[in-house]
Design a protein around this motif. Structure first.
Motif, PDB file in Angstrom:
ATOM      1  N   SER A 110      -0.885  17.680 -17.227  1.00 23.71           N
ATOM      2  CA  SER A 110      -2.179  17.175 -16.775  1.00 23.71           C
ATOM      3  C   SER A 110      -2.534  17.644 -15.379  1.00 23.71           C
ATOM      4  CB  SER A 110      -2.196  15.648 -16.848  1.00 23.71           C
ATOM      5  OG  SER A 110      -1.199  15.115 -15.994  1.00 23.71           O
ATOM      6  N   GLY A 111      -1.960  18.725 -14.931  1.00 25.15           N
ATOM      7  CA  GLY A 111      -2.307  19.264 -13.613  1.00 25.15           C
ATOM      8  C   GLY A 111      -1.222  19.026 -12.591  1.00 25.15           C
ATOM      9  N   THR A 112      -1.574  19.238 -11.338  1.00 29.96           N
ATOM     10  CA  THR A 112      -0.621  19.138 -10.251  1.00 29.96           C
ATOM     11  C   THR A 112      -0.542  17.714  -9.721  1.00 29.96           C
ATOM     12  OG1 THR A 112      -2.338  19.708  -8.676  1.00 29.96           O
ATOM     13  CG2 THR A 112      -0.989  21.515  -9.533  1.00 29.96           C
ATOM     14  N   PRO A 113       0.552  17.351  -9.082  1.00 30.42           N
ATOM     15  CA  PRO A 113       0.681  16.008  -8.527  1.00 30.42           C
ATOM     16  C   PRO A 113      -0.427  15.753  -7.496  1.00 30.42           C
ATOM     17  CG  PRO A 113       2.664  17.328  -8.078  1.00 30.42           C
ATOM     18  CD  PRO A 113       1.709  18.181  -8.830  1.00 30.42           C
ATOM     19  N   GLN A 114      -0.909  14.530  -7.433  1.00 30.56           N
ATOM     20  CA  GLN A 114      -1.989  14.192  -6.528  1.00 30.56           C
ATOM     21  C   GLN A 114      -1.488  13.387  -5.340  1.00 30.56           C
ATOM     22  OE1 GLN A 114      -5.209  15.400  -6.999  1.00 30.56           O
ATOM     23  NE2 GLN A 114      -4.038  16.591  -8.464  1.00 30.56           N
ATOM     24  N   GLN A 115      -0.214  13.587  -4.948  1.00 32.14           N
ATOM     25  CA  GLN A 115       0.351  12.855  -3.831  1.00 32.14           C
ATOM     26  C   GLN A 115       1.217  13.762  -2.973  1.00 32.14           C
ATOM     27  OE1 GLN A 115       2.352   9.518  -5.763  1.00 32.14           O
ATOM     28  NE2 GLN A 115       0.690   8.204  -5.066  1.00 32.14           N
ATOM     29  N   LYS A 116       1.427  13.334  -1.740  1.00 34.20           N
ATOM     30  CA  LYS A 116       2.344  13.983  -0.814  1.00 34.20           C
ATOM     31  C   LYS A 116       3.196  12.887  -0.201  1.00 34.20           C
ATOM     32  CE  LYS A 116      -1.267  13.864   2.702  1.00 34.20           C
ATOM     33  NZ  LYS A 116      -2.208  14.665   3.452  1.00 34.20           N
ATOM     34  N   VAL A 117       4.264  13.272   0.483  1.00 33.73           N
ATOM     35  CA  VAL A 117       5.176  12.284   1.035  1.00 33.73           C
ATOM     36  C   VAL A 117       5.085  12.273   2.557  1.00 33.73           C
ATOM     37  CG1 VAL A 117       7.222  13.778   1.211  1.00 33.73           C
ATOM     38  CG2 VAL A 117       7.511  11.344   0.843  1.00 33.73           C
ATOM     39  N   HIS A 142       7.144   7.386   2.208  1.00 38.93           N
ATOM     40  CA  HIS A 142       6.134   6.764   1.343  1.00 38.93           C
ATOM     41  C   HIS A 142       5.245   7.835   0.720  1.00 38.93           C
ATOM     42  CE1 HIS A 142       3.255   3.768   0.006  1.00 38.93           C
ATOM     43  NE2 HIS A 142       2.289   4.383   0.664  1.00 38.93           N
ATOM     44  N   TRP A 143       4.933   7.682  -0.568  1.00 34.90           N
ATOM     45  CA  TRP A 143       4.037   8.615  -1.250  1.00 34.90           C
ATOM     46  C   TRP A 143       2.607   8.190  -1.015  1.00 34.90           C
ATOM     47  CZ3 TRP A 143       5.468  13.119  -3.288  1.00 34.90           C
ATOM     48  CH2 TRP A 143       6.840  13.309  -3.464  1.00 34.90           C
ATOM     49  N   MET A 144       1.718   9.172  -0.710  1.00 28.04           N
ATOM     50  CA  MET A 144       0.328   8.867  -0.394  1.00 28.04           C
ATOM     51  C   MET A 144      -0.584   9.935  -0.986  1.00 28.04           C
ATOM     52  SD  MET A 144       0.629   9.622   3.639  1.00 28.04           S
ATOM     53  CE  MET A 144       0.892  11.238   4.298  1.00 28.04           C
ATOM     54  N   PRO A 145      -1.872   9.595  -1.197  1.00 28.49           N
ATOM     55  CA  PRO A 145      -2.811  10.578  -1.753  1.00 28.49           C
ATOM     56  C   PRO A 145      -2.932  11.811  -0.863  1.00 28.49           C
ATOM     57  CG  PRO A 145      -3.737   8.372  -1.823  1.00 28.49           C
ATOM     58  CD  PRO A 145      -2.476   8.288  -1.005  1.00 28.49           C
ATOM     59  N   LEU A 146      -3.215  12.955  -1.488  1.00 31.93           N
ATOM     60  CA  LEU A 146      -3.311  14.218  -0.761  1.00 31.93           C
ATOM     61  C   LEU A 146      -4.385  14.209   0.321  1.00 31.93           C
ATOM     62  CD1 LEU A 146      -2.920  16.781  -3.683  1.00 31.93           C
ATOM     63  CD2 LEU A 146      -1.271  16.291  -1.876  1.00 31.93           C
ATOM     64  N   CYS A 150      -0.377   7.971   7.150  1.00 36.30           N
ATOM     65  CA  CYS A 150       0.372   7.197   6.171  1.00 36.30           C
ATOM     66  C   CYS A 150      -0.114   5.753   6.214  1.00 36.30           C
ATOM     67  CB  CYS A 150       1.869   7.267   6.470  1.00 36.30           C
ATOM     68  SG  CYS A 150       2.875   6.255   5.357  1.00 36.30           S
ATOM     69  N   ASP A 151      -0.422   5.180   5.048  1.00 33.25           N
ATOM     70  CA  ASP A 151      -0.898   3.800   5.006  1.00 33.25           C
ATOM     71  C   ASP A 151       0.242   2.785   5.077  1.00 33.25           C
ATOM     72  OD1 ASP A 151       0.027   4.443   2.465  1.00 33.25           O
ATOM     73  OD2 ASP A 151      -1.541   3.354   1.420  1.00 33.25           O
ATOM     74  N   LYS A 152       1.496   3.266   5.159  1.00 29.92           N
ATOM     75  CA  LYS A 152       2.631   2.358   5.293  1.00 29.92           C
ATOM     76  C   LYS A 152       3.132   2.295   6.745  1.00 29.92           C
ATOM     77  CE  LYS A 152       7.117   1.155   3.440  1.00 29.92           C
ATOM     78  NZ  LYS A 152       8.198   1.519   2.544  1.00 29.92           N
ATOM     79  N   CYS A 153       3.312   3.485   7.379  1.00 25.04           N
ATOM     80  CA  CYS A 153       3.875   3.493   8.734  1.00 25.04           C
ATOM     81  C   CYS A 153       2.880   3.948   9.802  1.00 25.04           C
ATOM     82  CB  CYS A 153       5.130   4.354   8.801  1.00 25.04           C
ATOM     83  SG  CYS A 153       4.814   6.133   8.691  1.00 25.04           S
ATOM     84  N   GLY A 154       1.730   4.518   9.388  1.00 22.03           N
ATOM     85  CA  GLY A 154       0.704   4.917  10.344  1.00 22.03           C
ATOM     86  C   GLY A 154       0.882   6.287  10.965  1.00 22.03           C
ATOM     87  N   ASN A 155       1.962   6.978  10.644  1.00 18.83           N
ATOM     88  CA  ASN A 155       2.176   8.304  11.224  1.00 18.83           C
ATOM     89  C   ASN A 155       1.223   9.323  10.621  1.00 18.83           C
ATOM     90  OD1 ASN A 155       4.200   7.721  13.087  1.00 18.83           O
ATOM     91  ND2 ASN A 155       5.789   7.903  11.541  1.00 18.83           N
TER      92      ASN A 155
END
Length: 174
Positions: A26-33, A39-43, A48-53
Motif C-alpha cells: 500500500s505504498g511507503t511508510p508515512q512515519q519517521k522516528v 517516538h514514531w511521528m508523521p512525516l 516530536c509531539d512526545k519530547c518536543g525535539n
C-alpha cells in the motif's frame, strides 16, 4: 527501497503484493522516528509531539523493517536477565567482535573476548535506550538486535534468543 508493512520484507520495485507474506503493498511508510526519544511521528511534523525535539532531516531514519519487527514494549512476563551473561557479537564499524553481553540492574555491558586486544567494553544504561528492534543479519538471518540510544547511536548485536532479550530491554528502559 520499499519494505512490506505487514512483515518487513524488502519489496522489489513495483510490487503489488509481498512475495514473503502475500500482503498487498500500500505504498511507503508515512512515519519517521524521533532520534531523541524513539517516538514514531508523521512525516510532515517538524517537532516530536512526545519530547518536543526538532526533527533534523539529515539524521538517518530507522529502517521501516525495524519498526515492523519491534517487539511490543512492556514485556509482561519478560525473562529477567539481570546478573546473567549471554554470548553475543557486537558490530563496531565494519567488523564484528565476539564476546559476552552482561546484564545488571542498571544496564548492559558488552565484553569482547580477550583475543580482541584493542577493544574496550561497551556500556549501555537502560535509561539511555530509546528504541530496541529486531534486525536481520545481512538482511536475511533473523538473529540480530539493534539498540538505539538517546545520543543517536545504533548498537548492533547478534545473539541467541533475541525476542526475550528485546522484551527484557523494553521492560527495563521504562
Amino acid at each position: 527501497m520499499a519494505f512490506c508493512q505487514q512483515c518487513g520484507a524488502q519489496l522489489p520495485e513495483g510490487s503489488a503484493f509481498c512475495g514473503n507474506c502475500g500482503a498487498e503493498v500500500s505504498g511507503t511508510p508515512q512515519q519517521k522516528v524521533c532520534r531523541s526519544c524513539g517516538h514514531w511521528m508523521p512525516l510532515d511534523m517538524l517537532f516530536c509531539d512526545k519530547c518536543g525535539n526538532r526533527y533534523v532531516s539529515q539524521e538517518p531514519q530507522l529502517p521501516f523493517q525495524s519498526r515492523v519487527n519491534e517487539v511490543d514494549r512492556g514485556g509482561m512476563g519478560a525473562k529477567d536477565f539481570s546478573g546473567e551473561s549471554i554470548t553475543a557479537n557486537y558490530f563496531k564499524g565494519i567488523g564484528a567482535l565476539g564476546g559476552t553481553l552482561v546484564f545488571d540492574q542498571t544496564g548492559m555491558t558488552f565484553c569482547p573476548h580477550q583475543i580482541h586486544v584493542l577493544s574496550e567494553k561497551t556500556r549501555i544504561q537502560y535509561q539511555d535506550i530509546c528504541h530496541v528492534a529486531a534486525r536481520n543479519t545481512m538482511g536475511l538471518v533473523p538473529n540480530g538486535m539493534s539498540v538505539f540510544t538517546r545520543d543517536g547511536k545504533e548498537h548492533k548485536f547478534v545473539l541467541f534468543n533475541r525476542e526475550n532479550v528485546i522484551a527484557y530491554l523494553n521492560q527495563k528502559r521504562g
